[in-house]
Design an enzyme around this catalytic site. Structure first.
Site, PDB file in Angstrom:
ATOM      1  N   GLY A  49      -0.927  -8.937   8.141  1.00  0.00           N
ATOM      2  CA  GLY A  49      -1.010  -9.248   9.568  1.00  0.00           C
ATOM      3  C   GLY A  49       0.085  -8.683  10.466  1.00  0.00           C
ATOM      4  N   TRP A  51       0.643  -5.539  11.663  1.00  0.00           N
ATOM      5  CA  TRP A  51       0.151  -4.676  12.742  1.00  0.00           C
ATOM      6  C   TRP A  51      -0.535  -5.520  13.813  1.00  0.00           C
ATOM      7  CZ3 TRP A  51      -2.240   0.812  11.702  1.00  0.00           C
ATOM      8  CH2 TRP A  51      -1.299   1.600  11.039  1.00  0.00           C
ATOM      9  N   ASP A  69     -10.146  -7.531   6.599  1.00  0.00           N
ATOM     10  CA  ASP A  69      -9.524  -7.111   5.338  1.00  0.00           C
ATOM     11  C   ASP A  69     -10.306  -7.710   4.171  1.00  0.00           C
ATOM     12  OD1 ASP A  69      -6.399  -5.948   4.746  1.00  0.00           O
ATOM     13  OD2 ASP A  69      -7.454  -6.843   3.052  1.00  0.00           O
ATOM     14  N   ASP A  90     -15.485  -6.454   3.728  1.00  0.00           N
ATOM     15  CA  ASP A  90     -15.336  -5.060   3.311  1.00  0.00           C
ATOM     16  C   ASP A  90     -15.898  -4.169   4.418  1.00  0.00           C
ATOM     17  OD1 ASP A  90     -15.571  -2.567   2.101  1.00  0.00           O
ATOM     18  OD2 ASP A  90     -16.154  -3.417   0.162  1.00  0.00           O
ATOM     19  N   ASP A 112      -4.744   0.807   8.692  1.00  0.00           N
ATOM     20  CA  ASP A 112      -3.651   1.002   7.733  1.00  0.00           C
ATOM     21  C   ASP A 112      -4.229   0.807   6.326  1.00  0.00           C
ATOM     22  OD1 ASP A 112      -0.995   1.358   6.926  1.00  0.00           O
ATOM     23  OD2 ASP A 112      -0.490  -0.761   7.097  1.00  0.00           O
ATOM     24  N   LYS A 152      -4.122   5.658   8.818  1.00  0.00           N
ATOM     25  CA  LYS A 152      -3.339   6.138   7.660  1.00  0.00           C
ATOM     26  C   LYS A 152      -4.224   6.930   6.692  1.00  0.00           C
ATOM     27  CE  LYS A 152      -1.855   3.191   4.345  1.00  0.00           C
ATOM     28  NZ  LYS A 152      -0.943   2.090   3.976  1.00  0.00           N
TER      29      LYS A 152
HETATM   30  C1  LIG Z   1      -1.116  -1.558   3.621  1.00  0.00           C
HETATM   31  S1  LIG Z   1      -2.187  -2.931   3.715  1.00  0.00           S
HETATM   32  C2  LIG Z   1      -2.252  -3.268   5.436  1.00  0.00           C
HETATM   33  C3  LIG Z   1      -0.992  -3.857   6.019  1.00  0.00           C
HETATM   34  C4  LIG Z   1      -1.156  -4.288   7.468  1.00  0.00           C
HETATM   35  N1  LIG Z   1      -1.335  -3.144   8.345  1.00  0.00           N
HETATM   36  C5  LIG Z   1       0.041  -5.063   7.959  1.00  0.00           C
HETATM   37  O1  LIG Z   1       0.870  -4.459   8.666  1.00  0.00           O
HETATM   38  O2  LIG Z   1       0.164  -6.253   7.654  1.00  0.00           O
HETATM   39  C6  LIG Z   1      -3.749  -2.191   3.383  1.00  0.00           C
HETATM   40  C7  LIG Z   1      -4.913  -3.162   3.386  1.00  0.00           C
HETATM   41  O3  LIG Z   1      -6.158  -2.429   3.377  1.00  0.00           O
HETATM   42  C8  LIG Z   1      -7.120  -3.302   2.836  1.00  0.00           C
HETATM   43  N2  LIG Z   1      -8.370  -2.606   2.489  1.00  0.00           N
HETATM   44  C9  LIG Z   1      -8.529  -1.620   1.567  1.00  0.00           C
HETATM   45  N3  LIG Z   1      -9.835  -1.279   1.464  1.00  0.00           N
HETATM   46  C10 LIG Z   1     -10.516  -2.063   2.355  1.00  0.00           C
HETATM   47  C11 LIG Z   1     -11.896  -2.207   2.693  1.00  0.00           C
HETATM   48  N4  LIG Z   1     -12.838  -1.455   2.093  1.00  0.00           N
HETATM   49  N5  LIG Z   1     -12.254  -3.109   3.640  1.00  0.00           N
HETATM   50  C12 LIG Z   1     -11.292  -3.881   4.236  1.00  0.00           C
HETATM   51  N6  LIG Z   1      -9.969  -3.804   3.950  1.00  0.00           N
HETATM   52  C13 LIG Z   1      -9.576  -2.906   3.016  1.00  0.00           C
HETATM   53  C14 LIG Z   1      -6.395  -3.891   1.620  1.00  0.00           C
HETATM   54  O4  LIG Z   1      -7.000  -5.080   1.185  1.00  0.00           O
HETATM   55  C15 LIG Z   1      -4.966  -4.072   2.146  1.00  0.00           C
HETATM   56  O5  LIG Z   1      -4.706  -5.412   2.514  1.00  0.00           O
END
Ligand SMILES: C[S@@+](CC[C@H](N)C(=O)[O-])C[C@H]1O[C@@H](n2cnc3c(N)ncnc32)[C@H](O)[C@@H]1O
Length: 197
Positions: A49, A51, A69, A90, A112, A152
């Site tokens: 959370g 961002w 997420d 998803d 991200d 990203k």
């Molecule tokens: C680096 S973290 C994000 C951190 C966030 N931006 C923060 O600042 O708190 C990446 C996130 O992408 C999510 N993610 C990956 N594939 C996904 C998908 N298909 N659908 C939704 N979320 C996804 C992961 O579960 C993970 O929590």
């Protein structure tokens, strides 16, 4: 995900953000002003959370932040900031996209998202580009004309093709490597501003 206890980790703790990744958005914001007061923002891959909290602070109480997420997150609150609402789901699930689209349109879509890394650089890159392409597809469904996209990607051979796709859809595109992103990390960010609609 590997936890790096460096300068940014401690800074995030001090500033009460749940992850150091917040500075990868803050640096872009300070330079390119992609978020503006009153904006409606969609955060793809929002857990835990940071961002979303930072965006809520910038867009303020007249704005709105929606996040999605795979992982469940508690709904953060930012004093004086925009309301934040998180959905667990998803981004490949069409029903999830329908729910998100109904909360739009958005001025900014940011992602991200990262795949679960395997250690195999090539397959991690391919899965990251797939996620980013899907994020771009979602952005083109929910962004208002003139809107911004910040995403990203893990670098590799398909990276330039992705940058070119962003370039076609937006007035301007830029590659951003924030200082808070470790130099040994293959992650990099693509910014598209001025969605052509
Ligand atoms: C680096 S973290 C994000 C951190 C966030 N931006 C923060 O600042 O708190 C990446 C996130 O992408 C999510 N993610 C990956 N594939 C996904 C998908 N298909 N659908 C939704 N979320 C996804 C992961 O579960 C993970 O929590």
């Amino acid at each position: 995900m590997k936890k790096v206890q460096d300068y940014y980790f401690h800074k995030a703790r001090k500033e009460k953000y749940p992850a150091r990744s917040v500075y990868k958005l803050e640096e872009a914001q300070k330079k390119y002003r992609l978020l503006k007061p009153g904006n409606s923002v969609l955060d793809l891959g929002c857990h835990p959370g940071s961002w979303a909290m930072y965006a809520a602070k910038i867009v303020g109480s007249k704005g709105n932040v929606v996040g999605v997420d795979l992982q469940a997150s508690s709904q953060p609150e930012v004093k004086g900031g925009a309301p934040i609402s998180f959905l667990q789901g998803d981004i490949y699930d069409p029903e999830v996209i329908e729910i998100l689209a109904a909360k739009g349109p958005f001025h900014v879509v940011m992602s991200d998202m990262a795949p679960k890394t395997t250690g195999n650089k090539f397959s991690d890159h391919v899965r990251s580009v797939e996620l980013s392409q899907h994020a771009l597809e979602i952005a083109s469904q929910v962004l208002i004309p003139g809107g911004n996209f910040y995403c990203k990607v893990f670098q590799g051979e398909d990276f330039q093709a992705f940058v070119a796709e962003v370039g076609k859809l937006f007035g301007k595109s830029k590659i951003v490597k924030p200082k808070s992103s470790r130099s040994e990390s293959r992650e990099i960010f693509v910014l598209g501003t001025g969605y052509k609609g």
